[in-house]
Design a protein around this motif. Structure first.
Motif, PDB file in Angstrom:
ATOM      1  N   TRP A  46      44.059   1.963  91.787  1.00 28.65           N
ATOM      2  CA  TRP A  46      44.880   1.060  90.970  1.00 28.65           C
ATOM      3  C   TRP A  46      43.981  -0.060  90.489  1.00 28.65           C
ATOM      4  N   SER A  47      43.923  -0.324  89.210  1.00 28.45           N
ATOM      5  CA  SER A  47      42.965  -1.269  88.645  1.00 28.45           C
ATOM      6  C   SER A  47      43.341  -2.740  88.832  1.00 28.45           C
ATOM      7  N   VAL A  48      44.464  -3.032  89.412  1.00 26.34           N
ATOM      8  CA  VAL A  48      44.910  -4.420  89.601  1.00 26.34           C
ATOM      9  C   VAL A  48      44.105  -5.095  90.715  1.00 26.34           C
ATOM     10  N   ALA A  49      43.606  -6.304  90.426  1.00 24.17           N
ATOM     11  CA  ALA A  49      42.845  -7.063  91.422  1.00 24.17           C
ATOM     12  C   ALA A  49      43.544  -8.363  91.829  1.00 24.17           C
ATOM     13  N   ARG A  50      44.505  -8.822  91.024  1.00 27.10           N
ATOM     14  CA  ARG A  50      45.251 -10.052  91.315  1.00 27.10           C
ATOM     15  C   ARG A  50      46.726  -9.820  91.004  1.00 27.10           C
ATOM     16  N   ALA A  51      47.579 -10.513  91.721  1.00 26.28           N
ATOM     17  CA  ALA A  51      49.021 -10.336  91.535  1.00 26.28           C
ATOM     18  C   ALA A  51      49.461 -10.636  90.100  1.00 26.28           C
ATOM     19  N   GLY A  52      48.806 -11.575  89.438  1.00 24.77           N
ATOM     20  CA  GLY A  52      49.163 -11.913  88.065  1.00 24.77           C
ATOM     21  C   GLY A  52      48.960 -10.776  87.072  1.00 24.77           C
ATOM     22  N   GLU A  53      48.244  -9.734  87.479  1.00 22.54           N
ATOM     23  CA  GLU A  53      48.003  -8.574  86.614  1.00 22.54           C
ATOM     24  C   GLU A  53      49.110  -7.516  86.729  1.00 22.54           C
ATOM     25  N   ILE A  54      50.038  -7.703  87.633  1.00 19.60           N
ATOM     26  CA  ILE A  54      51.085  -6.693  87.852  1.00 19.60           C
ATOM     27  C   ILE A  54      52.131  -6.813  86.752  1.00 19.60           C
ATOM     28  N   ASP A  55      52.321  -5.709  86.044  1.00 19.36           N
ATOM     29  CA  ASP A  55      53.325  -5.641  84.981  1.00 19.36           C
ATOM     30  C   ASP A  55      53.767  -4.183  84.829  1.00 19.36           C
ATOM     31  N   GLU A  56      54.632  -3.938  83.860  1.00 22.45           N
ATOM     32  CA  GLU A  56      55.124  -2.567  83.662  1.00 22.45           C
ATOM     33  C   GLU A  56      53.987  -1.588  83.392  1.00 22.45           C
ATOM     34  N   ALA A  57      53.011  -1.996  82.609  1.00 18.15           N
ATOM     35  CA  ALA A  57      51.894  -1.089  82.287  1.00 18.15           C
ATOM     36  C   ALA A  57      51.101  -0.735  83.539  1.00 18.15           C
ATOM     37  N   SER A  58      50.828  -1.712  84.396  1.00 26.14           N
ATOM     38  CA  SER A  58      50.046  -1.431  85.605  1.00 26.14           C
ATOM     39  C   SER A  58      50.831  -0.577  86.597  1.00 26.14           C
ATOM     40  N   LEU A  59      52.150  -0.567  86.446  1.00 27.68           N
ATOM     41  CA  LEU A  59      53.011   0.229  87.331  1.00 27.68           C
ATOM     42  C   LEU A  59      53.539   1.488  86.640  1.00 27.68           C
ATOM     43  N   ALA A  60      52.855   1.931  85.596  1.00 26.51           N
ATOM     44  CA  ALA A  60      53.316   3.103  84.837  1.00 26.51           C
ATOM     45  C   ALA A  60      53.544   4.318  85.739  1.00 26.51           C
ATOM     46  N   ARG A  61      52.643   4.559  86.687  1.00 21.85           N
ATOM     47  CA  ARG A  61      52.815   5.720  87.587  1.00 21.85           C
ATOM     48  C   ARG A  61      54.071   5.568  88.448  1.00 21.85           C
ATOM     49  N   VAL A  62      54.416   4.357  88.809  1.00 21.19           N
ATOM     50  CA  VAL A  62      55.648   4.118  89.578  1.00 21.19           C
ATOM     51  C   VAL A  62      56.843   4.532  88.741  1.00 21.19           C
ATOM     52  N   PHE A  63      56.878   4.096  87.491  1.00 18.54           N
ATOM     53  CA  PHE A  63      57.988   4.458  86.610  1.00 18.54           C
ATOM     54  C   PHE A  63      58.043   5.974  86.391  1.00 18.54           C
ATOM     55  N   GLU A  64      56.877   6.635  86.299  1.00 13.44           N
ATOM     56  CA  GLU A  64      56.839   8.092  86.136  1.00 13.44           C
ATOM     57  C   GLU A  64      57.416   8.817  87.350  1.00 13.44           C
ATOM     58  N   ASN A  65      57.306   8.220  88.520  1.00 10.98           N
ATOM     59  CA  ASN A  65      57.790   8.816  89.777  1.00 10.98           C
ATOM     60  C   ASN A  65      59.128   8.241  90.221  1.00 10.98           C
ATOM     61  N   ALA A  66      59.803   7.485  89.369  1.00 14.75           N
ATOM     62  CA  ALA A  66      61.001   6.731  89.755  1.00 14.75           C
ATOM     63  C   ALA A  66      62.072   7.589  90.414  1.00 14.75           C
ATOM     64  N   ARG A  67      62.217   8.819  89.999  1.00 16.84           N
ATOM     65  CA  ARG A  67      63.274   9.671  90.576  1.00 16.84           C
ATOM     66  C   ARG A  67      63.038   9.960  92.058  1.00 16.84           C
ATOM     67  N   MET A  68      61.818   9.676  92.564  1.00 10.12           N
ATOM     68  CA  MET A  68      61.487   9.947  93.967  1.00 10.12           C
ATOM     69  C   MET A  68      61.291   8.674  94.791  1.00 10.12           C
ATOM     70  N   ILE A  69      61.581   7.503  94.191  1.00 12.06           N
ATOM     71  CA  ILE A  69      61.314   6.223  94.859  1.00 12.06           C
ATOM     72  C   ILE A  69      62.572   5.374  94.893  1.00 12.06           C
ATOM     73  N   ASP A  70      62.893   4.837  96.068  1.00 12.02           N
ATOM     74  CA  ASP A  70      63.984   3.866  96.194  1.00 12.02           C
ATOM     75  C   ASP A  70      63.441   2.442  96.323  1.00 12.02           C
ATOM     76  N   THR A  71      62.298   2.287  96.997  1.00 14.95           N
ATOM     77  CA  THR A  71      61.729   0.964  97.259  1.00 14.95           C
ATOM     78  C   THR A  71      60.249   0.962  96.890  1.00 14.95           C
ATOM     79  N   LEU A  72      59.838  -0.075  96.170  1.00 15.06           N
ATOM     80  CA  LEU A  72      58.430  -0.298  95.874  1.00 15.06           C
ATOM     81  C   LEU A  72      57.988  -1.541  96.640  1.00 15.06           C
ATOM     82  N   ILE A  73      57.104  -1.335  97.601  1.00 16.06           N
ATOM     83  CA  ILE A  73      56.488  -2.428  98.343  1.00 16.06           C
ATOM     84  C   ILE A  73      55.251  -2.852  97.556  1.00 16.06           C
ATOM     85  N   VAL A  74      55.131  -4.119  97.227  1.00 18.00           N
ATOM     86  CA  VAL A  74      53.955  -4.604  96.516  1.00 18.00           C
ATOM     87  C   VAL A  74      53.178  -5.531  97.441  1.00 18.00           C
ATOM     88  N   GLY A  75      51.959  -5.126  97.763  1.00 21.10           N
ATOM     89  CA  GLY A  75      51.054  -5.951  98.555  1.00 21.10           C
ATOM     90  C   GLY A  75      50.237  -6.812  97.614  1.00 21.10           C
TER      91      GLY A  75
END
Length: 127
Positions: A46-75
């Motif tokens: 995952w190319s994100v290095a700082r929390a301020g970089e987290i957005d819909e584009a950086s989480l595109a794979r999460v959205f692609e897998n949404a049907r299999m995910i109930d909770t997204l933990i963000v560290g």
């Protein structure tokens, strides 16, 4: 890391995170330097290095897998991060609950939920 996402995961299925620090993670007898996306279809760089970089584009794979995910933990590394309301709403629209916390706590929570067989994913910023 370049802006292009890898075509294949580092590991082809979910796995607990065994350790972290020094800018990377250990999992499944492997190690990775940099941040990770831990998804139902595998563990990805995952190319994100700082929390301020987290957005819909950086989480595109999460959205692609949404049907299999109930909770997204963000560290969020060592930072405390308040997600943009639009991001939280976009995840809510695909029925994903967003739970941000520092990376150490995120790994513990992810490992427990994964062990319980829950439909969990993690976006983990390296520390």
């Amino acid at each position: 890391m370049s802006g292009a996402a890898p075509a294949v995961p580092h590991f082809p299925r979910p796995a607990p995170i065994d350790g972290y620090g020094q800018g990377g993670f250990r999992f499944a007898d492997m190690s990775h330097r940099g941040s990770l996306l831990c998804l139902p279809d595998g563990i990805w760089a995952w190319s994100v290095a700082r929390a301020g970089e987290i957005d819909e584009a950086s989480l595109a794979r999460v959205f692609e897998n949404a049907r299999m995910i109930d909770t997204l933990i963000v560290g969020t590394g060592r930072e405390v991060w308040r997600p943009d309301p639009a991001l939280r709403e976009a995840l809510h629209a695909v029925q994903i609950v967003l739970d941000p916390m520092q990376t150490g706590s995120a790994i513990t929570t992810y490992n427990i939920m994964l062990g319980e067989g829950r439909r969990v994913a993690a976006a983990l910023i390296a520390v």
